[in-house]
Design a protein around this motif. Sequence first.
Motif, PDB file in Angstrom:
ATOM      1  N   GLY B 179     -50.605 -52.518  56.649  1.00  0.00           N
ATOM      2  CA  GLY B 179     -49.712 -52.305  55.525  1.00  0.00           C
ATOM      3  C   GLY B 179     -49.975 -50.998  54.800  1.00  0.00           C
ATOM      4  O   GLY B 179     -50.119 -49.936  55.413  1.00  0.00           O
ATOM      5  N   ILE B 180     -50.058 -51.090  53.480  1.00  0.00           N
ATOM      6  CA  ILE B 180     -50.211 -49.902  52.643  1.00  0.00           C
ATOM      7  C   ILE B 180     -51.492 -49.137  52.964  1.00  0.00           C
ATOM      8  O   ILE B 180     -51.537 -47.918  52.812  1.00  0.00           O
TER       9      ILE B 180
ATOM     10  N   CYS C 202     -40.833 -46.457  50.364  1.00  0.00           N
ATOM     11  CA  CYS C 202     -40.980 -46.752  51.790  1.00  0.00           C
ATOM     12  C   CYS C 202     -41.580 -45.597  52.564  1.00  0.00           C
ATOM     13  O   CYS C 202     -41.022 -44.507  52.616  1.00  0.00           O
ATOM     14  N   TYR C 222     -41.389 -52.008  45.270  1.00  0.00           N
ATOM     15  CA  TYR C 222     -42.299 -52.288  46.375  1.00  0.00           C
ATOM     16  C   TYR C 222     -42.684 -50.992  47.061  1.00  0.00           C
ATOM     17  O   TYR C 222     -41.956 -50.011  47.031  1.00  0.00           O
ATOM     18  N   THR C 224     -44.548 -49.597  50.635  1.00  0.00           N
ATOM     19  CA  THR C 224     -44.866 -50.139  51.956  1.00  0.00           C
ATOM     20  C   THR C 224     -44.908 -49.066  53.027  1.00  0.00           C
ATOM     21  O   THR C 224     -44.291 -48.018  52.893  1.00  0.00           O
ATOM     22  N   ILE C 251     -46.506 -56.072  49.847  1.00  0.00           N
ATOM     23  CA  ILE C 251     -45.879 -54.866  49.336  1.00  0.00           C
ATOM     24  C   ILE C 251     -45.671 -54.856  47.834  1.00  0.00           C
ATOM     25  O   ILE C 251     -45.085 -53.926  47.299  1.00  0.00           O
TER      26      ILE C 251
END
Lengths: 290, 290, 319, 319
Positions: B179-180, C202, C222, C224, C251
């Motif tokens: 993910g992040i 994003c 969010y 991500t 996220i």
Amino acid sequence: MGIKEWLHKKREQKNSSRTINTAVIDDEVGKLWTKCFNCGANLPAKEVEENLHVCTKCGYHFRINAKERIAQVVDLATFEEINADVVSADPLQFKDLKTYKSRQKDAFEKTKLNDSIITGIGKINGEKMAIAVMEFAYMGGSMGSVVGEKITRLIEIAIEKKLPVVIFTSSGGARMQEGIFSLMQMAKTSCAVAKLNKAKLLYITVLTEPTFGGVTASFGTLGDIIIAEQGARMGFAGRRVIEQTIRQKLPADFQTAQYFLKHGQVDMICSRDELKEVIANLVRLHSKNK
Amino acid sequence: MGIKEWLHKKREQKNSSRTINTAVIDDEVGKLWTKCFNCGANLPAKEVEENLHVCTKCGYHFRINAKERIAQVVDLATFEEINADVVSADPLQFKDLKTYKSRQKDAFEKTKLNDSIITGIGKINGEKMAIAVMEFAYMGGSMGSVVGEKITRLIEIAIEKKLPVVIFTSSGGARMQEGIFSLMQMAKTSCAVAKLNKAKLLYITVLTEPTFGGVTASFGTLGDIIIAEQGARMGFAGRRVIEQTIRQKLPADFQTAQYFLKHGQVDMICSRDELKEVIANLVRLHSKNK
Amino acid sequence: MSKITQLPFEKPIYDIEDKIEELKMLSNESGIDLTSQIETLTKQAEEFKKNLYNNLKPYERIQIARHAMRPTFLDYVKNITTDWLELHGDRAGTDDRSIIGGIARIDNQPVVLIGTQKGKTTKENLEYNFGMPHPEGYRKALRLFKHAERFDLPIVTIIDTPGAYPGMKAEETGQGVAIAENLLEMAKLKVPIIAVITGEGCSGGALGLAVANKVYMLENAYYTVITPEGCASILWNDAAYADKAAEALRITADFLLEQNIIDGIIKEPLGGAHYDPELTFVNLKNVVVKALSELSQLNEQQLIETRYDKYRAMGALNG
Amino acid sequence: MSKITQLPFEKPIYDIEDKIEELKMLSNESGIDLTSQIETLTKQAEEFKKNLYNNLKPYERIQIARHAMRPTFLDYVKNITTDWLELHGDRAGTDDRSIIGGIARIDNQPVVLIGTQKGKTTKENLEYNFGMPHPEGYRKALRLFKHAERFDLPIVTIIDTPGAYPGMKAEETGQGVAIAENLLEMAKLKVPIIAVITGEGCSGGALGLAVANKVYMLENAYYTVITPEGCASILWNDAAYADKAAEALRITADFLLEQNIIDGIIKEPLGGAHYDPELTFVNLKNVVVKALSELSQLNEQQLIETRYDKYRAMGALNG
Ligand SMILES: [Zn+2]
Ligand SMILES: [Zn+2]
């Protein structure tokens, strides 16, 4: 006639013209009626002048000379011209169908200027700055040794006095009659801008109708902020040269201020009546504690 | 099996395979015959391998794994791997149809690596440098915390030891399963490159088949010199994503090394057999007194 | 304010609200006193709302973050700054409209403001390319970053993008390298950088404006590595599993704050920024003003070093 | 070497040489001894040549400077450097082929070499756009200038261009600003810059690579603010007056050296570089090597200051 006297005379005329119906006809102030190139309207010259030489019908921006520009943007009585007496030495003893000397003489007669630029220190909406304004009527605003030298000296003074610099361009390009000396002014002015950058002083250029060639390819597009005046055309090569090269008609909006904005080359377009405020605001936004 | 042992074993195999006709079939060394994806030729695997895994008929560059790459470009017995044991902590406890953990396990089985990159110090044609090689076979060479950390540590060592850095990329992009944290490795590696720049140490990236996504958009294209290996494809977005977005078929050469050269994004294309010499030469050209 | 478009998961709320309206009308028409019933129902609605909005699933937050009426970059500019002057173009051929930049004052402090812009109408969305920048947008931003640095102006970025545009021309002019160079150059900048993710954050497309000293997120934004739809179509072989992917990718702002990926969360009004943009503007402005003030205490070296250390520490490793 | 294309003004020489050939053939065929006649004629031819080539008019020099067989940038690279590696592209979408750059050694010193490239065939000329760069070419050069600066490598530029390309796309992507930025950035570079004008040095298109510590010209090169044809068509209303314009513009190396616009003249073989390219390479290399050695004595500050002072002094003023 220096700038100060000219401004003084102009203000007197303006005041007097408010009361006298039989307005004096003056080369600089213009004729009694002005026909708009754009919309065709016939307008009282005084009305157009009071509207900053912008058509009151359609907003068309008439080309204005350097003195008029200074009168419009610099705060009343704050402009101190510098280096007015610098003149070109005609290093090539250039002669085409006419001599360079005779062209200079004609240009002087027409503009009462020694070359195609006025430089000085003044205030715009209260902000003190180093100011240069090019004069298209002097040999198409072409850049020779004098333009290069006066811009360089102006920048040097700005660095010394820690002032921002604003330059109003209007030029067909290099002055052929000074040959390589003219070309070298592009390098010279760019070197001066490099010094200004190092001093972290704000440099604003205002591209006005028209700005081409060597000016576009040097100090004209090196502004930290580049403003295009509404209606101005600008570019590196001239429209005709390009059409001859690519054998193709160019679109109508080619090389307009809008075109340059769309293509990322100017920060903003300002109408003539916005210029003062935007320039002063930019200076304040870039100054510490303001 | 560490790199050193692997290289050792490989060399032994190579030597032995020269004398024994019944070649041992080994997952890494490949099968007895290799079919070229490009020209369709069936070639003896040994011949292809000895030709740096380049088709001897058409020059097609087969994808090679990280260990093979190191064997090809790093001088014999000079590679000292570092940080081989760094592994991802699975910070999201990620699970799609499979768990991240099980994918990691599968990838380890396949590659005998803890993640998709090998880093170390070694010599290339006599020039000592910090070297990283990505392993596409490990989860598509995706970049997660381990890739980011190992590249950052490698760069830090390079700065400490004043060594140039060369990175061979091969990656589908970010590792979604982190993910992040995966996204942040783009920032982290770029910050490390910033430090390397400040130390004025040469940074070369070699984009090999395939290099996409987060690697292209971070350390992969930040090389002072960017080399694309012949036949490699590269880009930010994948071909299919773009085709879906623009609803249009893409040209055949889209995102090839040639395409990226033409579009100014890589300094040069090298065939596999040129790489060693070019890299060493670049290092020498950028070093004082060499 | 025009009527707020309802999101699918909000249907129960709107149903109750419709019922309350019905009862009110009935009461008016018939003269029957339904005050207590209406009050009960209103209370229930409030409870229900609170419960719903305080327990949003990730994919529900995404829908709020993507709401067509969510404030855009230019809304923030208009409402939290004075003296705004937009500065156009990359000086090299393009003025990418999906990234807008300029100079303005926030609480009297001049700053360079850069943000991704989305539209609220189809026409606007086409102009702004749905907030998906081309490389030229990142290069415009870089030009303005360097401008800010020369004049010692703090940088504030406002990010709301589904990602950098995946197009042919974008590949041609270097989407990858443009983003990479922004990451690199942001790491080197000598001025404070504050990034706020207000909607969608994003992938590299968001990060290209977000290597900052302080990173904040609106409560329902969010952030991500990949859109949940993209992730689902790869890992679940079907974009329809976006809700599952959104869960798996973690996220949301609370998790990211907990993991020190971001530095703070900006409160939104109940139900999302679009229910009370004014309050959102105030909340965002307060956070930015405070951050500006904190960062003004650091010198150039400290700004660069703390920014470096922040990203240096990111990663989840064993061994 | 293939046969040298003859220039119009060279016709008398070729005529005499043809006559000598004729006499030789006649002598061979007839057995008559014409040695003394041939010798006399050969001496006359030599005298005539010297006289012609040492008194070239500006427009004749221009024809030599434009000769299709004149050595190009890549010829110089091939013959005066070792270890040449071309570095492509502006990292933003384009690899302009009319400006080529790379890294190589001159006399063992690594340098960054950048030059405008012309072709010798129609195909090559189309590839190199007749040596007329687009803005992207100047941006590639700028990227390489900064690369040189980071690694403390001297820069050598080799210039032979009829000017920056005047096209629609070139205006669109900023021909003016690209050249201007090169002038500005070259003024700031902390490494030695040596520029050599080997053929045509026309206008801003040439200057965009020529803001240097040392500027040299080949003997028959010309350096001008505008092509003589362009000047003639404006001032004489007819491009056919290019010879007059060439005179008036004072574009030859001797005048420019006298005026301190350039720092030295590189000797060419009699008749021009194309008559003996090898000798030209040696002459050019010697001058560059000497300049590199001289400039290596200066520190960063001195390099910038002397470069500034050089251009600061240019101009012809009264008062
Ligand atoms: Zn009008
Ligand atoms: Zn093959």
